[in-house]
Design an enzyme around this catalytic site. Structure first.
Site, PDB file in Angstrom:
ATOM      1  N   HIS A 216       0.800  -1.224   0.000  1.00 12.22           N
ATOM      2  CA  HIS A 216       0.000   0.000   0.000  1.00 12.22           C
ATOM      3  C   HIS A 216       0.837   1.281   0.000  1.00 12.22           C
ATOM      4  O   HIS A 216       0.268   2.377   0.028  1.00 12.22           O
ATOM      5  CB  HIS A 216      -0.934  -0.012   1.207  1.00 12.22           C
ATOM      6  CG  HIS A 216      -1.772  -1.244   1.315  1.00 12.22           C
ATOM      7  ND1 HIS A 216      -2.767  -1.543   0.414  1.00 12.22           N
ATOM      8  CD2 HIS A 216      -1.732  -2.281   2.194  1.00 12.22           C
ATOM      9  CE1 HIS A 216      -3.314  -2.706   0.746  1.00 12.22           C
ATOM     10  NE2 HIS A 216      -2.715  -3.174   1.816  1.00 12.22           N
ATOM     11  N   ILE A 231      -1.914   0.135  -3.864  1.00 11.10           N
ATOM     12  CA  ILE A 231      -3.381   0.137  -3.799  1.00 11.10           C
ATOM     13  C   ILE A 231      -3.855   0.532  -2.397  1.00 11.10           C
ATOM     14  O   ILE A 231      -3.104   0.454  -1.419  1.00 11.10           O
ATOM     15  CB  ILE A 231      -3.966  -1.239  -4.171  1.00 11.10           C
ATOM     16  CG1 ILE A 231      -3.476  -2.312  -3.189  1.00 11.10           C
ATOM     17  CG2 ILE A 231      -3.613  -1.596  -5.601  1.00 11.10           C
ATOM     18  CD1 ILE A 231      -4.108  -3.679  -3.393  1.00 11.10           C
TER      19      ILE A 231
END
Length: 443
Positions: A216, A231
């Site tokens: 992330h 993401i």
């Protein structure tokens, strides 16, 4: 698919023959296993940081109670309940110790609260492997987490559904009565819809609540996972969606939240817009979230169960009940405000706000007055009509309100001394002060 490195038969408790794969899945050893309990300590700072991570902003006045520890209604947003439940290490579970962590996906999430989460404290978390299912292309592992407060009372229950890609085919069962099931969204048009754009740094902010997976934040790690860039956490999108539901159907009242279930379908990239479509069926709000720019569904089969749904007529009922309350000295001030508003139509048109005054006598609510400058210009006793939410709410003792109106007490002094408590749009309140100043010359 991961190749099979070992093959042997072993009967499990249910009499099903299982064959552990290279994915390390052996239900007969894993199901029912209790992991090491974990204490989770948190403060109001953690609660506020989480709220920021799931998109709460001071640009929306009704969200201040989730971001400001001195707000009268400061509280913890319900989905914070997933944070204490992290920490169960599946690799310590017999029968799961050889699974490939790079092939683990967070499939579904269920959260139920038995009472509102406190804004700080310690929770005792107990982890149990509820079931292991063979889905063919992979294994689905259900982990139940029960969270207890200092009084040993159950506060929250989480069920994490984790999918291990390539670890199926071990001969296990495909279904379980222990899983919290998803529910399909209706085929009719949504009853309500809400969308918000995530920030470019949304994942970088959310990860500070405890999920430090480099997927992330690190572009190179994300590329290894097949993504063009880092993401957003699935549970961050989850927080956004539940926030949309509670704003739409519960007026952000956390006491109305009971439970939520979601299935994660696709990822969101930071900077994309999350749109949540909602359908009401009694106290259950079914919802589905998608990326507005692409139409890709990211959360499906989802619902929020509420203890009660906010109704539009509630404001009218409250007004009726309050209008018969006792007289207070402030009544004469509001009568004068009504006259002043009529004399300054241009000024009031610019304000476009609804102001609710809670007038206390000896710290107990004695009267409520509404100044509604959105629908024309009206002043009346009681809460805003028709369930309208006030832009600004002020709570003040009757005698202190008189002193403010007479110019004997400065607003800044009253605020910092705690004599007046304000919730909502402060800029709008400052503009409205011009009307109050004009009144002082008439008293």
């Amino acid at each position: 698919m991961i190749g099979v490195l070992t093959e042997f038969n072993e009967s499990n408790k249910g009499g099903i023959t299982t064959r552990p794969t290279a994915g390390g899945i052996d239900p007969s050893r894993a199901v029912g296993y209790k992991l090491e309990p974990r204490e989770f300590n948190y403060t109001r700072n953690d609660v506020i940081l989480y709220a920021l991570g799931v998109g709460f902003s001071t640009s929306q006045p009704d969200y201040l109670k989730f971001l400001f520890e001195m707000n009268d209604e400061f509280c913890t947003f319900p989905t914070f309940g997933v944070i204490p439940a992290f920490g169960g290490n599946m690799l310590s579970v017999p029968g799961l110790q050889s699974i490939d962590v790079t092939r683990i996906l967070h499939g579904e999430q269920y959260l139920e609260l038995f009472k509102p989460l406190p804004t700080s404290g310690t929770l005792h978390n107990e982890f149990t492997i509820a079931d292991v299912l063979d889905k063919g292309s992979g294994a689905l592992i259900l982990m139940d987490v029960h969270s207890y407060d200092e009084n040993k009372e159950l506060v929250a229950y989480n069920q994490f559904s984790t999918f291990v890609v390539g670890s199926g085919g071990f001969g296990g069962k495909r279904a379980s009565d222990k899983i919290k099931a998803t529910v399909k969204a209706p085929k009719r048009a949504p009853d309500a819809s809400m969308k918000e754009t995530t920030s470019a740094d949304q994942a970088a902010l959310y990860r500070l609540s405890g999920d430090y997976n480099p997927l992330h934040i690190d572009p190179s790690f994300a590329a290894m996972g097949g993504f063009s860039k880092p993401i957003l956490h699935g549970l961050c999108s989850f927080g956004f969606a539940v926030r949309h539901v509670l704003k739409t159907y519960a007026n952000n009242d956390v006491t109305k939240f009971k439970a939520v279930k979601v299935r994660f379908v696709k990822p969101v990239y930071p900077g994309q817009t999350i749109q949540t479509d909602m359908w009401q069926e009694g106290n259950r709000i079914l919802f589905q979230s998608k990326v507005a720019e692409t139409g890709d569904v990211v959360i499906s089969g989802a619902y929020v169960d509420l203890h009660a749904v906010s109704k539009a007529g509630a404001g009218e009922a409250a007004e009726e009940q309050q209008s018969s309350g006792p007289e207070v000295q402030s009544d004469m001030i509001f009568a004068e405000i009504e006259k002043r508003i009529a004399e300054f139509p241009d000024m009031t048109k610019k304000l476009k706000g609804v102001f609710l005054y809670n007038i206390n006598v000896k710290k107990k609510l004695a009267a409520q007055w509404t100044i509604d400058l959105k629908k024309g210009a009206s002043v009346y006793r009681g809460e805003p009509k028709g369930g309208v939410k006030p832009d600004v709410t002020l709570t003040v003792e009757d005698e202190d309100f008189i002193a403010l109106a007479m110019g004997q007490l400065r607003p800044e002094t009253a605020f910092f001394q705690g004599k007046v408590k304000i919730k909502g749009n402060l800029m709008l309140l400052q503009r409205a002060q011009q009307i109050m100043t004009s009144i002082q010359s008439k008293l």
